[in-house]
Design a protein around this motif. Structure first.
Motif, short mmCIF file in Angstrom:
data_model
loop_
_atom_site.label_atom_id
_atom_site.label_comp_id
_atom_site.label_asym_id
_atom_site.label_seq_id
_atom_site.Cartn_x
_atom_site.Cartn_y
_atom_site.Cartn_z
N HIS A 111 0.81 -1.22 0.00
CA HIS A 111 0.00 0.00 0.00
C HIS A 111 0.84 1.26 0.00
CE1 HIS A 111 -3.98 -1.45 -0.04
NE2 HIS A 111 -3.75 -2.29 0.95
N PRO A 135 -8.51 -1.05 -0.62
CA PRO A 135 -7.61 -1.95 -1.34
C PRO A 135 -7.02 -1.36 -2.62
CG PRO A 135 -9.91 -2.68 -1.48
CD PRO A 135 -9.86 -1.61 -0.45
N TYR A 136 -7.65 -0.35 -3.17
CA TYR A 136 -7.17 0.20 -4.45
C TYR A 136 -6.18 1.35 -4.29
CZ TYR A 136 -11.08 3.16 -3.04
OH TYR A 136 -11.92 3.94 -2.30
#
Ligand SMILES: [Zn+2]
Length: 344
Positions: free
Chosen positions: A31, A146-147
Motif C-alpha cells: 500500500h 484496497p485500491y
C-alpha cells in the motif's frame, strides 16, 4: 517477466525495477513505498513509472515494456491528466506540508478510482510533513482501501516517523558514479555532441551533479540559472575545503562576504563540501569508489596528500555541526566564520 523491460523511462536503478516489477507483475503491490534519493535522482520518474505500470492496459503483455508508454492510461499519466494519480505537495511559500493537505487526501481516499484499478497518491518532500500530518497519514496507511497506493518521495527517509517507515519499505534511488552517469547521458545525441565540443564543461557538470542524473541534465542543458549557480557553488565549495585545511590560504573574507543569502543554498553548499570530504577520505583509504566532487582522483590527491585522515574526519564533523546549527536558525555568517577561523 525476467527479460521484460521495466520502467524504460528510468535509467539504472535495477534493484528498484526488480522489486517493483515483481510486485506489480504478481499483483502483489504494497500500500505504500518510500522513494528516497537526493533532488534530481529520479524519484519523480520512478513514481510516475510505478503509477503508469499499475494503470497500463498492456501490463499483462510481457512482450511490451512495463509500462508500455503508448496506451491511453500511460499517456494520461505522462501528460499529468490522469484522474487517478494525485500529487500532494506543500505550497510554494511554506516550509512544511501541513495536516490540512493530508485531511483533504483522506476525504478523497474512499472514493473509488475513476478509470484505473488503483489510485496513486504521490507525496512530494514527504519529510516536510508536520508530525500532525504524518500521524493523520498513518491512519490511512494502517487500513487503506484496497485500491490505494501511496508513494512517499523524500531526500531522507530517516526524517519520517518510525511508525510510517515500518509500514512502507524504503526504495533507495541509485547514485551513479561519474563514469556511469557520463555513459548514460552520452547515449543522448545532444549530450554526446556537447561532450565532444566542451569536454571540460561536460566533465565538470557530471561531477557537480553528485551522482544525480536529473541534476546533471539541468546543468548540461543550461536551461536555468541553476547551471551557472551550480558551477559557482562548486567553486565556493572547493575553496571552502581548501580553507578548512589551510586557513592562511587567501580568499576567506571574500567567501564569507559572498555566502548565499538563502539558508537552503548555504546548506547545499555545505552538502557539496561533505561530498568533497568524502572523496578525500576515499582517496586516502584507497577505496575503489567513483569521485562525487573532484573531477579525478588525481585532482583530489592534490589536497588529500597534504592532510591526515583524522583531520578529514574532524572536518566532516565540523561541517555536520555547522549544518545543524544553521538548520536551527543560527546566523549563517557567524557559523561559517567560526568554521573557517578554527585553529588546527
Ligand atoms: Zn500502457
Amino acid at each position: 517477466m525476467d527479460n521484460r523491460i521495466v520502467f524504460p523511462q528510468l535509467i539504472g536503478n535495477n534493484h528498484l525495477k526488480k522489486i517493483m516489477g515483481t510486485d506489480i507483475g504478481r499483483g502483489n503491490m504494497g500500500h505504500a513505498y518510500i522513494l528516497e534519493g537526493p533532488a534530481g535522482s529520479g524519484k519523480h520518474t520512478a513514481a510516475r513509472s510505478i503509477a503508469s505500470a499499475l494503470a497500463c492496459t498492456s501490463a499483462k503483455d510481457s512482450t511490451k515494456p512495463l509500462p508500455c508508454g503508448t496506451c491511453l492510461a500511460c499517456r494520461k499519466i505522462a501528460g499529468g491528466i490522469s484522474p487517478d494519480v494525485f500529487f500532494i505537495r506543500r505550497e510554494a511559500d511554506r516550509a512544511t506540508l501541513g495536516v490540512d493537505a493530508i485531511r483533504k487526501l483522506r476525504e478523497d481516499l474512499y472514493i473509488a478510482p475513476n478509470e484505473n484499478e488503483k489510485k496513486v497518491y504521490i507525496i512530494e518532500d514527504a519529510d516536510t510533513m508536520t508530525v500532525q500530518a504524518q500521524n493523520a497519514l498513518l491512519l490511512s496507511l494502517e487500513s487503506p482501501p484496497p485500491y490505494v497506493v501511496f508513494l512517499l518521495l523524500t531526500e531522507n527517509a530517516a526524517a519520517l516517523l518510525e511508525t510510517i517507515r515500518s509500514r512502507a519499505p524504503v526504495l533507495r534511488m541509485q547514485w551513479f558514479g561519474a563514469d556511469a552517469l557520463a555513459e548514460h547521458l552520452k547515449q543522448e545525441s545532444r549530450f554526446a555532441a556537447l561532450a565532444q565540443r566542451e569536454p571540460d564543461f561536460f566533465a565538470q557538470a557530471i561531477t557537480a551533479a553528485g551522482g544525480a542524473i536529473g541534476r546533471a541534465r539541468q546543468i548540461l542543458d543550461r536551461t536555468s540559472e541553476e547551471s551557472a549557480d551550480y558551477l559557482s557553488m562548486r567553486d565556493d565549495a572547493g575553496r571552502l575545503v581548501t580553507l578548512l585545511f589551510f586557513p592562511d590560504y587567501p580568499g576567506a573574507a571574500e567567501l564569507l562576504r559572498n555566502l548565499p543569502k538563502d539558508r537552503e543554498e548555504v546548506l547545499s553548499l555545505l552538502d557539496m563540501v561533505l561530498l568533497a570530504l568524502r572523496d578525500l577520505a576515499a582517496v586516502k583509504k584507497n577505496a575503489a569508489v567513483p569521485m562525487m566532487f573532484y573531477l579525478s582522483k588525481d585532482a583530489c590527491r592534490h589536497i588529500g596528500d597534504k592532510v591526515s585522515i583524522a583531520r578529514i574526519c574532524a572536518a566532516q564533523e565540523e561541517i555536520l555541526l555547522a549544518r545543524s546549527d544553521i538548520q536551527s536558525n543560527a546566523s549563517v555568517y557567524t557559523t561559517c566564520t567560526s568554521l573557517l577561523m578554527k585553529k588546527h
